[in-house]
Write a protein that holds these residues in place. Sequence first.
Motif, PDB file in Angstrom:
ATOM      1  N   LYS A 157     -19.704 -13.899   9.070  1.00 19.12           N
ATOM      2  CA  LYS A 157     -18.504 -13.243   8.567  1.00 19.12           C
ATOM      3  C   LYS A 157     -18.893 -12.032   7.723  1.00 19.12           C
ATOM      4  O   LYS A 157     -19.825 -12.091   6.922  1.00 19.12           O
ATOM      5  CB  LYS A 157     -17.685 -14.233   7.718  1.00 19.12           C
ATOM      6  N   TYR A 158     -18.157 -10.936   7.901  1.00 23.70           N
ATOM      7  CA  TYR A 158     -18.447  -9.703   7.182  1.00 23.70           C
ATOM      8  C   TYR A 158     -17.242  -9.268   6.347  1.00 23.70           C
ATOM      9  O   TYR A 158     -16.096  -9.533   6.694  1.00 23.70           O
ATOM     10  CB  TYR A 158     -18.786  -8.567   8.155  1.00 23.70           C
ATOM     11  N   SER A 159     -17.564  -8.570   5.278  1.00 22.43           N
ATOM     12  CA  SER A 159     -16.516  -7.875   4.551  1.00 22.43           C
ATOM     13  C   SER A 159     -16.213  -6.583   5.307  1.00 22.43           C
ATOM     14  O   SER A 159     -16.709  -6.367   6.414  1.00 22.43           O
ATOM     15  CB  SER A 159     -16.983  -7.565   3.124  1.00 22.43           C
ATOM     16  N   HIS A 160     -15.420  -5.715   4.738  1.00 20.88           N
ATOM     17  CA  HIS A 160     -15.096  -4.451   5.414  1.00 20.88           C
ATOM     18  C   HIS A 160     -16.355  -3.653   5.700  1.00 20.88           C
ATOM     19  O   HIS A 160     -16.510  -3.055   6.765  1.00 20.88           O
ATOM     20  CB  HIS A 160     -14.136  -3.625   4.541  1.00 20.88           C
ATOM     21  N   PHE A 161     -17.297  -3.657   4.752  1.00 16.34           N
ATOM     22  CA  PHE A 161     -18.553  -2.930   4.928  1.00 16.34           C
ATOM     23  C   PHE A 161     -19.571  -3.845   5.606  1.00 16.34           C
ATOM     24  O   PHE A 161     -19.731  -4.997   5.223  1.00 16.34           O
ATOM     25  CB  PHE A 161     -19.102  -2.468   3.582  1.00 16.34           C
ATOM     26  N   ALA A 162     -20.254  -3.350   6.617  1.00 22.16           N
ATOM     27  CA  ALA A 162     -21.263  -4.149   7.314  1.00 22.16           C
ATOM     28  C   ALA A 162     -22.317  -3.226   7.894  1.00 22.16           C
ATOM     29  O   ALA A 162     -22.023  -2.101   8.302  1.00 22.16           O
ATOM     30  CB  ALA A 162     -20.614  -4.977   8.415  1.00 22.16           C
ATOM     31  N   GLU A 163     -23.541  -3.702   7.919  1.00 24.42           N
ATOM     32  CA  GLU A 163     -24.621  -2.951   8.529  1.00 24.42           C
ATOM     33  C   GLU A 163     -25.648  -3.925   9.097  1.00 24.42           C
ATOM     34  O   GLU A 163     -25.647  -5.113   8.766  1.00 24.42           O
ATOM     35  CB  GLU A 163     -25.293  -2.022   7.512  1.00 24.42           C
ATOM     36  N   TYR A 164     -26.507  -3.419   9.955  1.00 25.60           N
ATOM     37  CA  TYR A 164     -27.554  -4.233  10.553  1.00 25.60           C
ATOM     38  C   TYR A 164     -28.709  -4.305   9.569  1.00 25.60           C
ATOM     39  O   TYR A 164     -29.297  -3.285   9.198  1.00 25.60           O
ATOM     40  CB  TYR A 164     -28.016  -3.615  11.869  1.00 25.60           C
ATOM     41  N   GLY A 165     -29.024  -5.514   9.111  1.00 26.82           N
ATOM     42  CA  GLY A 165     -30.067  -5.686   8.103  1.00 26.82           C
ATOM     43  C   GLY A 165     -30.928  -6.905   8.368  1.00 26.82           C
ATOM     44  O   GLY A 165     -31.049  -7.383   9.498  1.00 26.82           O
ATOM     45  N   GLY A 166     -31.516  -7.421   7.287  1.00 29.25           N
ATOM     46  CA  GLY A 166     -32.448  -8.528   7.399  1.00 29.25           C
ATOM     47  C   GLY A 166     -31.827  -9.785   7.987  1.00 29.25           C
ATOM     48  O   GLY A 166     -32.464 -10.483   8.790  1.00 29.25           O
ATOM     49  N   CYS A 167     -30.608 -10.088   7.605  1.00 28.45           N
ATOM     50  CA  CYS A 167     -29.942 -11.276   8.131  1.00 28.45           C
ATOM     51  C   CYS A 167     -29.743 -11.172   9.637  1.00 28.45           C
ATOM     52  O   CYS A 167     -29.973 -12.141  10.380  1.00 28.45           O
ATOM     53  CB  CYS A 167     -28.598 -11.478   7.427  1.00 28.45           C
ATOM     54  N   GLU A 168     -29.339 -10.011  10.095  1.00 22.37           N
ATOM     55  CA  GLU A 168     -29.119  -9.798  11.523  1.00 22.37           C
ATOM     56  C   GLU A 168     -30.434  -9.906  12.306  1.00 22.37           C
ATOM     57  O   GLU A 168     -30.473 -10.461  13.405  1.00 22.37           O
ATOM     58  CB  GLU A 168     -28.463  -8.436  11.754  1.00 22.37           C
ATOM     59  N   LYS A 169     -31.506  -9.387  11.724  1.00 20.99           N
ATOM     60  CA  LYS A 169     -32.817  -9.506  12.367  1.00 20.99           C
ATOM     61  C   LYS A 169     -33.223 -10.981  12.477  1.00 20.99           C
ATOM     62  O   LYS A 169     -33.810 -11.407  13.476  1.00 20.99           O
ATOM     63  CB  LYS A 169     -33.866  -8.729  11.583  1.00 20.99           C
ATOM     64  N   HIS A 170     -32.912 -11.738  11.427  1.00 20.86           N
ATOM     65  CA  HIS A 170     -33.235 -13.162  11.422  1.00 20.86           C
ATOM     66  C   HIS A 170     -32.482 -13.887  12.546  1.00 20.86           C
ATOM     67  O   HIS A 170     -33.039 -14.740  13.238  1.00 20.86           O
ATOM     68  CB  HIS A 170     -32.863 -13.762  10.069  1.00 20.86           C
ATOM     69  N   ILE A 171     -31.223 -13.527  12.727  1.00 23.64           N
ATOM     70  CA  ILE A 171     -30.422 -14.146  13.779  1.00 23.64           C
ATOM     71  C   ILE A 171     -31.034 -13.855  15.156  1.00 23.64           C
ATOM     72  O   ILE A 171     -31.152 -14.739  16.005  1.00 23.64           O
ATOM     73  CB  ILE A 171     -28.970 -13.634  13.718  1.00 23.64           C
ATOM     74  N   LEU A 172     -31.437 -12.614  15.378  1.00 20.60           N
ATOM     75  CA  LEU A 172     -32.047 -12.256  16.668  1.00 20.60           C
ATOM     76  C   LEU A 172     -33.371 -12.983  16.867  1.00 20.60           C
ATOM     77  O   LEU A 172     -33.722 -13.340  17.992  1.00 20.60           O
ATOM     78  CB  LEU A 172     -32.248 -10.749  16.751  1.00 20.60           C
ATOM     79  N   ASN A 173     -34.109 -13.202  15.775  1.00 18.42           N
ATOM     80  CA  ASN A 173     -35.350 -13.966  15.890  1.00 18.42           C
ATOM     81  C   ASN A 173     -35.071 -15.401  16.335  1.00 18.42           C
ATOM     82  O   ASN A 173     -35.820 -15.973  17.129  1.00 18.42           O
ATOM     83  CB  ASN A 173     -36.097 -13.973  14.557  1.00 18.42           C
ATOM     84  N   TRP A 174     -33.998 -15.979  15.815  1.00 14.21           N
ATOM     85  CA  TRP A 174     -33.603 -17.317  16.271  1.00 14.21           C
ATOM     86  C   TRP A 174     -33.285 -17.297  17.764  1.00 14.21           C
ATOM     87  O   TRP A 174     -33.732 -18.166  18.508  1.00 14.21           O
ATOM     88  CB  TRP A 174     -32.376 -17.794  15.497  1.00 14.21           C
ATOM     89  N   PHE A 175     -32.511 -16.310  18.189  1.00 14.90           N
ATOM     90  CA  PHE A 175     -32.137 -16.219  19.594  1.00 14.90           C
ATOM     91  C   PHE A 175     -33.371 -16.076  20.480  1.00 14.90           C
ATOM     92  O   PHE A 175     -33.400 -16.567  21.613  1.00 14.90           O
ATOM     93  CB  PHE A 175     -31.198 -15.044  19.825  1.00 14.90           C
TER      94      PHE A 175
END
Length: 214
Positions: free
Chosen positions: A13-31
């Motif tokens: 879940k994101y607030s109005h502001f969102a960017e691709y960062g460390g959390c997103e990289k972590h998710i892709l690593n899981w995938f």
Amino acid sequence: MQSKIKHYLFLRKYSHFAEYGGCEKHILNWFREIEHQKIKVTLAVSRGKKYLFEERIKKNNFPVDIVEFPFDFKKNFMGRFFDLFSFLMTIKPTHVVYIQGGSFFEFNLADALAGFLYTKGNVFISEHIGALAPRTKTSRYHFGFISGLSLWWYKEMAFYLLQAYLARRILALSNGVKERLVEWYGYPEKKIFVAYQGIDINTFKPDLTTKQNM
């Protein structure tokens, strides 16, 4: 007889502001590590945020479906619970992973309860940032001198703790995150596992000269 394939739904879940960062990289690593021939994966994100993942998932050839929440999580407890439960009924996951990536308790007890009831307990929480310190316990004074019981504080802390007990496992990004959850909020330590996020050594390379100067 082959068992039914597992379907993991990751929620971000994101607030109005969102960017691709460390959390997103972590998710892709899981995938990247998932055996997709054995597990179906769906990623649900806030409305208008699919772009953060679409191209990267396509580039990596991950067989991951991306959907957007059809609601904004702004209702009261029961409204939020029924919104998410109805959403889960359309996705039909067997397991739900709540990703707390932008702020502590981005997903709350209503969300965890919806996932717990729908998946019959297959709920997981990933904590990516350190927990904020609990609010200071204060008491109202009645008639100017009778101290209250701070029931609001105990209710708030009970909601946090119950959310933790609904989860089968809680993944913390570091020991520091784990320690805060246990010390400040009473999370059951046996449920928390530390899963460090790796460093991209193609981007961050050790430099002896810089290290010596520092």
